[in-house]
Design a protein around this motif. Structure first.
Motif, PDB file in Angstrom:
ATOM      1  N   GLU A  38       0.939  -1.109  -0.039  1.00  0.00           N
ATOM      2  CA  GLU A  38      -0.092   0.055  -0.179  1.00  0.00           C
ATOM      3  C   GLU A  38       1.002   1.244  -0.085  1.00  0.00           C
ATOM      4  O   GLU A  38       0.362   2.302   0.031  1.00  0.00           O
ATOM      5  CB  GLU A  38      -0.890   0.066   1.168  1.00  0.00           C
ATOM      6  CG  GLU A  38      -0.131  -0.287   2.624  1.00  0.00           C
ATOM      7  CD  GLU A  38      -0.982  -0.864   3.538  1.00  0.00           C
ATOM      8  OE1 GLU A  38      -2.112  -1.299   3.301  1.00  0.00           O
ATOM      9  OE2 GLU A  38      -0.456  -0.944   4.622  1.00  0.00           O
ATOM     10  N   ILE A  39       1.971   0.965   0.084  1.00  0.00           N
ATOM     11  CA  ILE A  39       3.144   2.058   0.002  1.00  0.00           C
ATOM     12  C   ILE A  39       3.877   1.966  -1.464  1.00  0.00           C
ATOM     13  O   ILE A  39       4.096   0.479  -1.766  1.00  0.00           O
ATOM     14  CB  ILE A  39       4.111   2.345   1.126  1.00  0.00           C
ATOM     15  CG1 ILE A  39       4.753   1.215   1.376  1.00  0.00           C
ATOM     16  CG2 ILE A  39       3.138   2.726   2.209  1.00  0.00           C
ATOM     17  CD1 ILE A  39       5.975   1.282   2.378  1.00  0.00           C
ATOM     18  N   GLU A  40       4.368   3.008  -1.993  1.00  0.00           N
ATOM     19  CA  GLU A  40       5.180   2.659  -3.218  1.00  0.00           C
ATOM     20  C   GLU A  40       6.306   1.852  -2.879  1.00  0.00           C
ATOM     21  O   GLU A  40       7.177   1.879  -2.039  1.00  0.00           O
ATOM     22  CB  GLU A  40       5.780   4.028  -3.623  1.00  0.00           C
ATOM     23  CG  GLU A  40       6.496   4.207  -4.907  1.00  0.00           C
ATOM     24  CD  GLU A  40       5.616   3.885  -6.230  1.00  0.00           C
ATOM     25  OE1 GLU A  40       6.206   2.855  -7.022  1.00  0.00           O
ATOM     26  OE2 GLU A  40       4.366   3.859  -6.157  1.00  0.00           O
ATOM     27  N   PRO A  41       6.308   0.372  -3.311  1.00  0.00           N
ATOM     28  CA  PRO A  41       7.262  -0.467  -2.825  1.00  0.00           C
ATOM     29  C   PRO A  41       8.749   0.024  -3.294  1.00  0.00           C
ATOM     30  O   PRO A  41       9.106   0.753  -4.432  1.00  0.00           O
ATOM     31  CB  PRO A  41       7.014  -1.827  -3.692  1.00  0.00           C
ATOM     32  CG  PRO A  41       6.417  -1.259  -4.728  1.00  0.00           C
ATOM     33  CD  PRO A  41       5.552  -0.035  -4.581  1.00  0.00           C
ATOM     34  N   LEU A  42       9.727  -0.192  -2.246  1.00  0.00           N
ATOM     35  CA  LEU A  42      11.025   0.117  -2.631  1.00  0.00           C
ATOM     36  C   LEU A  42      11.544  -1.327  -3.105  1.00  0.00           C
ATOM     37  O   LEU A  42      11.524  -2.110  -2.667  1.00  0.00           O
ATOM     38  CB  LEU A  42      11.749   0.282  -1.259  1.00  0.00           C
ATOM     39  CG  LEU A  42      13.295   0.594  -1.280  1.00  0.00           C
ATOM     40  CD1 LEU A  42      13.762   1.807  -2.003  1.00  0.00           C
ATOM     41  CD2 LEU A  42      13.726   0.660   0.106  1.00  0.00           C
ATOM     42  N   SER A  43      12.340  -0.775  -4.469  1.00  0.00           N
ATOM     43  CA  SER A  43      12.861  -2.046  -5.070  1.00  0.00           C
ATOM     44  C   SER A  43      14.180  -1.611  -5.458  1.00  0.00           C
ATOM     45  O   SER A  43      14.299  -0.869  -6.368  1.00  0.00           O
ATOM     46  CB  SER A  43      11.862  -2.549  -6.089  1.00  0.00           C
ATOM     47  OG  SER A  43      12.531  -3.774  -6.756  1.00  0.00           O
ATOM     48  N   THR A  44      15.172  -2.273  -5.111  1.00  0.00           N
ATOM     49  CA  THR A  44      16.472  -2.162  -5.451  1.00  0.00           C
ATOM     50  C   THR A  44      16.658  -3.058  -6.575  1.00  0.00           C
ATOM     51  O   THR A  44      17.671  -4.128  -6.223  1.00  0.00           O
ATOM     52  CB  THR A  44      17.428  -2.141  -4.164  1.00  0.00           C
ATOM     53  OG1 THR A  44      17.366  -3.377  -3.540  1.00  0.00           O
ATOM     54  CG2 THR A  44      17.365  -1.012  -3.202  1.00  0.00           C
ATOM     55  N   GLU A  45      16.460  -2.817  -7.766  1.00  0.00           N
ATOM     56  CA  GLU A  45      16.768  -3.446  -8.969  1.00  0.00           C
ATOM     57  C   GLU A  45      17.952  -2.861  -9.530  1.00  0.00           C
ATOM     58  O   GLU A  45      18.062  -1.628  -9.849  1.00  0.00           O
ATOM     59  CB  GLU A  45      15.461  -3.657  -9.680  1.00  0.00           C
ATOM     60  CG  GLU A  45      14.211  -4.162  -9.278  1.00  0.00           C
ATOM     61  CD  GLU A  45      14.128  -5.716  -9.486  1.00  0.00           C
ATOM     62  OE1 GLU A  45      14.837  -6.145 -10.152  1.00  0.00           O
ATOM     63  OE2 GLU A  45      13.724  -6.123  -8.473  1.00  0.00           O
ATOM     64  N   ALA A  46      18.662  -3.501 -10.427  1.00  0.00           N
ATOM     65  CA  ALA A  46      19.887  -3.271 -10.784  1.00  0.00           C
ATOM     66  C   ALA A  46      19.927  -3.729 -12.218  1.00  0.00           C
ATOM     67  O   ALA A  46      19.863  -4.920 -12.426  1.00  0.00           O
ATOM     68  CB  ALA A  46      21.205  -3.113 -10.156  1.00  0.00           C
ATOM     69  N   SER A  47      20.323  -3.253 -13.049  1.00  0.00           N
ATOM     70  CA  SER A  47      20.624  -3.881 -14.452  1.00  0.00           C
ATOM     71  C   SER A  47      21.496  -4.807 -14.391  1.00  0.00           C
ATOM     72  O   SER A  47      22.673  -4.508 -14.142  1.00  0.00           O
ATOM     73  CB  SER A  47      20.602  -2.926 -15.568  1.00  0.00           C
ATOM     74  OG  SER A  47      19.763  -2.104 -15.884  1.00  0.00           O
ATOM     75  N   MET A  48      21.497  -6.018 -14.832  1.00  0.00           N
ATOM     76  CA  MET A  48      22.252  -6.958 -14.925  1.00  0.00           C
ATOM     77  C   MET A  48      23.531  -6.627 -16.064  1.00  0.00           C
ATOM     78  O   MET A  48      23.036  -6.266 -16.974  1.00  0.00           O
ATOM     79  CB  MET A  48      21.978  -8.385 -14.935  1.00  0.00           C
ATOM     80  CG  MET A  48      21.232  -8.754 -13.900  1.00  0.00           C
ATOM     81  SD  MET A  48      20.739 -10.603 -13.701  1.00  0.00           S
ATOM     82  CE  MET A  48      19.554 -10.585 -15.110  1.00  0.00           C
ATOM     83  N   THR A  49      24.689  -6.835 -15.646  1.00  0.00           N
ATOM     84  CA  THR A  49      25.496  -6.539 -16.875  1.00  0.00           C
ATOM     85  C   THR A  49      26.264  -7.790 -17.294  1.00  0.00           C
ATOM     86  O   THR A  49      26.144  -8.912 -16.633  1.00  0.00           O
ATOM     87  CB  THR A  49      26.717  -5.468 -16.250  1.00  0.00           C
ATOM     88  OG1 THR A  49      27.537  -6.058 -15.061  1.00  0.00           O
ATOM     89  CG2 THR A  49      26.031  -4.224 -15.675  1.00  0.00           C
ATOM     90  N   ARG A  50      27.190  -7.613 -18.239  1.00  0.00           N
ATOM     91  CA  ARG A  50      28.103  -8.864 -18.599  1.00  0.00           C
ATOM     92  C   ARG A  50      28.433  -9.568 -17.288  1.00  0.00           C
ATOM     93  O   ARG A  50      28.803 -10.693 -17.127  1.00  0.00           O
ATOM     94  CB  ARG A  50      29.065  -8.635 -19.495  1.00  0.00           C
ATOM     95  CG  ARG A  50      28.478  -7.955 -20.956  1.00  0.00           C
ATOM     96  CD  ARG A  50      27.369  -9.211 -21.575  1.00  0.00           C
ATOM     97  NE  ARG A  50      28.082 -10.474 -21.705  1.00  0.00           N
ATOM     98  CZ  ARG A  50      27.497 -11.306 -22.275  1.00  0.00           C
ATOM     99  NH1 ARG A  50      26.167 -11.534 -22.265  1.00  0.00           N
ATOM    100  NH2 ARG A  50      28.165 -12.393 -22.393  1.00  0.00           N
ATOM    101  N   ALA A  51      28.825  -8.506 -16.149  1.00  0.00           N
ATOM    102  CA  ALA A  51      29.705  -9.290 -15.041  1.00  0.00           C
ATOM    103  C   ALA A  51      28.931 -10.125 -14.388  1.00  0.00           C
ATOM    104  O   ALA A  51      29.492 -11.078 -13.795  1.00  0.00           O
ATOM    105  CB  ALA A  51      29.963  -7.985 -14.080  1.00  0.00           C
ATOM    106  N   GLY A  52      27.551 -10.035 -14.420  1.00  0.00           N
ATOM    107  CA  GLY A  52      26.664 -10.998 -13.708  1.00  0.00           C
ATOM    108  C   GLY A  52      26.682 -12.320 -14.477  1.00  0.00           C
ATOM    109  O   GLY A  52      26.057 -13.196 -13.938  1.00  0.00           O
TER     110      GLY A  52
END
Ligand SMILES: Nc1nc2c(ncn2[C@@H]2O[C@H](COP(=O)(O)OP(=O)(O)O)[C@@H](O)[C@H]2O)c(=O)[nH]1
Ligand SMILES: [Mg+2]
Length: 182
Positions: free
Chosen positions: A26-40
């Motif tokens: 019910e609140i704007e969810p905090l989501s710490t998404e990061a784009s995966m790079t080739r390093a991943g």
């Protein structure tokens, strides 16, 4: 049950943790998404399977049930390399919702093992994907080695009512556990 409860939402990469927390919060969810790079590529198995973001830290959301029980939801990374952080996140948690995907039940073993190691009560929610095989509840219980009193529900993480129902199953289990031990 009134008050506030810290709840973990656990499971492997791609099982639907971010989706479920975003659906119910019910609140704007905090989501710490990061784009995966080739390093991943070396460590993230599905970096090449079309999934372009992955949770690197955590998701956070809030859901009030019945007007007086506030659930603080923490989505915890499922990859093996985040297990130490996962253990820290479990501190102060009342319980966990363990998400599983029938396309890869074994991918949830790590999370379930850790919940058991930490003595954290949990419910299991099968997040149903259209391409996933459908198993009987008994077969899923056997495959995941669940105790008879562990709640097992199915949900669609994109559907609010269904996801809330899964969290309510967990709360019911937490009340049961609290009653047993008092
Ligand atoms: N069909 C279907 N897709 C889902 C469901 N839940 C999540 N997804 C999709 O599966 C992908 C992974 O979900 P995500 O929430 O990011 O997984 P997480 O890694 O556990 O946070 C996303 O593309 C979602 O849109 C579901 O219940 N049904
Ligand atoms: Mg995520």
């Amino acid at each position: 049950m009134a008050g506030a409860a810290k709840i973990l939402v656990v499971g492997p990469l791609g099982v639907g943790k971010t989706t479920l927390i975003g659906t119910v919060s019910e609140i704007e969810p905090l989501s710490t998404e990061a784009s995966m790079t080739r390093a991943g590529v070396r460590v993230d198995p599905d970096v090449d399977s079309g999934k372009r973001t992955t949770t690197v830290a955590l998701d956070f959301g809030r859901l009030t049930i019945d007007g007086d029980l506030v659930l603080y939801l923490f989505g915890t990374p499922g990859q093996q390399r985040f297990l130490p952080a996962w253990r820290d996140l479990a501190k102060g948690a009342l319980g966990a919702l363990a998400l599983v995907d029938t396309r890869d039940l074994a991918a949830s073993f790590d999370a379930l093992d850790n919940l058991e190691d930490l003595d954290l009560p949990f419910a299991v929610a099968v997040n149903v994907f259209p391409s996933g095989p459908r198993y009987d509840a008994d077969d899923i219980r056997a495959a995941l080695d669940l105790l008879p009193d562990t709640e097992l529900v199915t949900c669609d993480a994109r559907d609010r009512t269904s996801s809330i129902r899964a969290l309510i199953a967990l709360v019911r289990h937490l009340i049961h556990v609290a009653t047993e031990s008092s």
